[in-house]
Design a protein around this motif. Structure first.
Motif, PDB file in Angstrom:
ATOM      1  N   PRO A 359       5.031  28.546 -27.980  1.00  0.00           N
ATOM      2  CA  PRO A 359       6.460  28.688 -28.261  1.00  0.00           C
ATOM      3  C   PRO A 359       6.670  29.987 -29.036  1.00  0.00           C
ATOM      4  N   ARG A 360       7.698  30.746 -28.630  1.00  0.00           N
ATOM      5  CA  ARG A 360       7.894  32.109 -29.158  1.00  0.00           C
ATOM      6  C   ARG A 360       7.793  32.208 -30.683  1.00  0.00           C
ATOM      7  N   GLY A 361       8.344  31.225 -31.371  1.00  0.00           N
ATOM      8  CA  GLY A 361       8.380  31.259 -32.843  1.00  0.00           C
ATOM      9  C   GLY A 361       6.992  31.210 -33.464  1.00  0.00           C
ATOM     10  N   ASN A 362       5.995  30.791 -32.699  1.00  0.00           N
ATOM     11  CA  ASN A 362       4.636  30.693 -33.245  1.00  0.00           C
ATOM     12  C   ASN A 362       3.774  31.924 -32.967  1.00  0.00           C
ATOM     13  N   LEU A 363       4.364  32.949 -32.339  1.00  0.00           N
ATOM     14  CA  LEU A 363       3.575  34.150 -32.042  1.00  0.00           C
ATOM     15  C   LEU A 363       2.966  34.800 -33.281  1.00  0.00           C
ATOM     16  N   PRO A 364       3.714  34.928 -34.401  1.00  0.00           N
ATOM     17  CA  PRO A 364       3.087  35.581 -35.569  1.00  0.00           C
ATOM     18  C   PRO A 364       1.813  34.871 -36.001  1.00  0.00           C
ATOM     19  N   LYS A 365       1.831  33.519 -36.004  1.00  0.00           N
ATOM     20  CA  LYS A 365       0.623  32.770 -36.401  1.00  0.00           C
ATOM     21  C   LYS A 365      -0.489  33.012 -35.389  1.00  0.00           C
ATOM     22  N   LEU A 366      -0.119  33.087 -34.104  1.00  0.00           N
ATOM     23  CA  LEU A 366      -1.146  33.275 -33.071  1.00  0.00           C
ATOM     24  C   LEU A 366      -1.842  34.625 -33.210  1.00  0.00           C
ATOM     25  N   VAL A 367      -1.076  35.699 -33.416  1.00  0.00           N
ATOM     26  CA  VAL A 367      -1.749  37.017 -33.493  1.00  0.00           C
ATOM     27  C   VAL A 367      -2.680  37.075 -34.700  1.00  0.00           C
ATOM     28  N   THR A 368      -2.268  36.460 -35.800  1.00  0.00           N
ATOM     29  CA  THR A 368      -3.153  36.434 -36.981  1.00  0.00           C
ATOM     30  C   THR A 368      -4.445  35.676 -36.644  1.00  0.00           C
TER      31      THR A 368
END
Ligand SMILES: Cc1cc2nc3c(=O)[nH]c(=O)nc-3n(C[C@H](O)[C@H](O)[C@H](O)COP(=O)(O)OP(=O)(O)OC[C@H]3O[C@@H](n4cnc5c(N)ncnc54)[C@H](O)[C@@H]3O)c2cc1C
Length: 473
Positions: A359-368
């Motif tokens: 889900p788009r909103g979780n991208l920051p956590k994913l890249v980290t």
């Protein structure tokens, strides 16, 4: 139960030759080699024979013979797949769809087109564009992939963020089943509530349920205006946070592509030194990621207002100087960078290419998480992709890692990334499919009940398990 397959001997080769003709059968090792691999890592599996049928009836005759003798059959499009879907892992017959290369009808009244599956995607896009029509699915491999392969994987590309993926444009399909029966899956209509949706079942099935021999697409009218901007950010996380904020401000871009610093550095170098097509983008210290944003429509004033809204949103973020592409050449140069990230990264190192979606909103956590898992397992990765719909490509670089480490520890690291993706509400593939490369990880994202249903569907279409064995699950 593993299926016991028959090897193709002289007698069967004669029968195949009678079906497709002498010019359309390949048995020598040298020519078969190009059908043994696609764009997935360095995988290579040699088939017994490659056949190039020219009609649904010929495909049907091939499948009837293979079904009777239990010979594995692998359908092949342009061979640009990134999950190994078109590879004949059990040998047998590769059915190459390259002769199915005709656009049969463009129906302007109904905004529809009927095509064969071996048409190259960009050829189709350009042909309908000449009539003011728009086929939005736009994989970066569009110059060499086939429409049939796009259906096999449910291909996406940058415009999916506004216009949807391949499956959103398919109305009806002619399919040859593994038993040799030829069916149409639906009707050439925009609405259809007539039983199970066999059309959608075929799309994304990676050539495991039937061989597609005709496709009826719906089309749109071509947008006449667009605005393209490149936004530099201090960090990848900051860029990913900005994506959600832009949507929350009510703007729906027709492209929202993410590229981390290393993706741009490698692609610039590749374009300049290998393709001789230099593109200059300033990369000052402290800039670690970019968003390539495109807006499209028919009214330039509306687009400029949307661009202004985006600029206002960006004030909350740590950005560098935004580049507005003023000319067609500038726009093309920016898209050239984006479209060449994958070939560029693969030019410098063997890679494993992942295609996760959250889900788009979780991208920051994913890249980290991706970078931290890479550090823990000792591999470098280049991250880029269709971030507007939460879909990131992670190219993991082999560089100087040993073969043993590459096949064991790196695969474990990928498993950790997939676990994190699933924890974040996402899944293994947004557009490249499962094939053989992601197959070992399926149970991380798909429950045993769902896998049982999928196996049941497979058995209903293909009771002898001849079509594209060992793919997906
Ligand atoms: C540089 C590069 C960039 C890429 N960018 C993108 C991107 O932006 N977006 C994206 O979605 N993908 C992208 N891809 C991945 C790839 O191009 C797509 O998956 C594409 O859809 C594959 O098409 P193909 O014709 O090459 O299919 P193939 O690789 O030949 O086959 C793919 C699958 O479809 C099946 N198949 C092929 N034809 C038929 C048929 N007629 N009937 C039934 N099954 C069939 C095959 O068995 C196989 O399982 C990229 C790949 C590369 C190398």
């Amino acid at each position: 139960m593993p299926v016991s397959y028959t090897t193709v001997g002289e007698n069967l080769l004669m029968q195949f030759q009678q079906i497709v003709g002498k010019a359309n059968i390949i048995v020598d090792e040298e020519h078969k080699y190009q059908y043994s691999h696609d764009e997935t890592e360095d995988y290579s599996f040699m088939p017994d024979v490659v056949l190039k049928p020219g009609s649904a009836e010929e495909v049907s005759a091939i499948l009837k013979l293979c079904n009777e003798h239990v010979i594995p059959v692998t359908p092949r499009g342009g061979g640009t797949g990134l999950s190994g879907g078109a590879l004949p892992v059990q040998k047998g017959v590769v059915v190459s769809m390259e002769r199915f290369n005709r656009i049969l009808e463009i129906d302007e009244l109904n905004l529809q087109a009927t095509v064969e599956p071996g048409v190259i995607t960009q050829v189709f896009q350009d042909t309908v564009k000449e009539k003011g029509l728009f086929y939005p699915p736009d994989p970066s491999s569009r110059g060499s992939c086939f429409l049939g392969g796009n259906l096999g994987e449910n291909a996406g590309g940058p415009k999916a963020v506004k216009y949807g993926v391949t499956r959103d444009y398919v109305l009806n399909l002619q399919v040859v089943l593994p038993t040799g029966e030829i069916i149409w899956t639906a009707a050439n209509v925009l609405k259809n509530s007539t039983g199970y949706n066999l059309t959608q079942l075929m799309i994304g099935s990676e050539g495991t349920l039937g061989i597609i021999t005709k496709i009826v697409f719906k089309l749109r009218s071509y947008p006449t205006q667009d605005v393209t901007l490149l936004v530099p950010f201090s960090t990848s996380e900051e860029a990913c946070r900005a994506i959600s904020a832009i949507y929350m401000a009510g703007v729906t871009p027709s492209g929202m592509e993410f590229m981390e610093r290393e993706a741009i550095i490698k692609t610039q170098e590749y374009l300049a030194t290998v393709l001789n097509k230099k593109v200059n983008i300033d990369l000052p210290e402290g800039i670690n990621a970019h968003l390539l944003i495109e807006l499209d429509g028919n009214d330039q004033e509306v687009l400029m207002k949307e661009a202004e809204t985006i600029m206002n949103v960006l004030e909350q973020f740590e950005t560098g100087e935004v580049l507005f592409a003023d000319t067609v050449e500038q726009k093309e140069a920016l898209w050239r960078i984006r479209r060449n990230v994958s070939p560029a990264v693969n030019y410098y190192s063997l890679t494993k290419s992942e295609d996760v979606v959250v889900p788009r909103g979780n991208l920051p956590k994913l890249v980290t998480a991706i970078k931290s898992i890479g550090k823990q397992y000792g591999f470098n990765s280049v991250v880029y992709g269709h971030a507007g719909d939460g879909n990131l490509h992670i190219n993991i670089m082999k560089e100087a890692l040993s073969d043993a480490y590459w096949h064991k520890e790196v695969n474990e690291g990928i498993g950790e990334i997939f676990k994190e993706v699933v924890r974040l509400g996402g899944t293994l593939s947004g557009e490249h499919g499962i094939g053989i490369a992601k197959r070992p990880y399926m149970s991380l994202a798909v429950s045993e009940v769902n896998l049982r249903l999928m196996r049941g569907i497979k058995a209903a279409f293909d009771p002898n398990g001849i079509l594209n064995p060992d793919k997906i699950f």
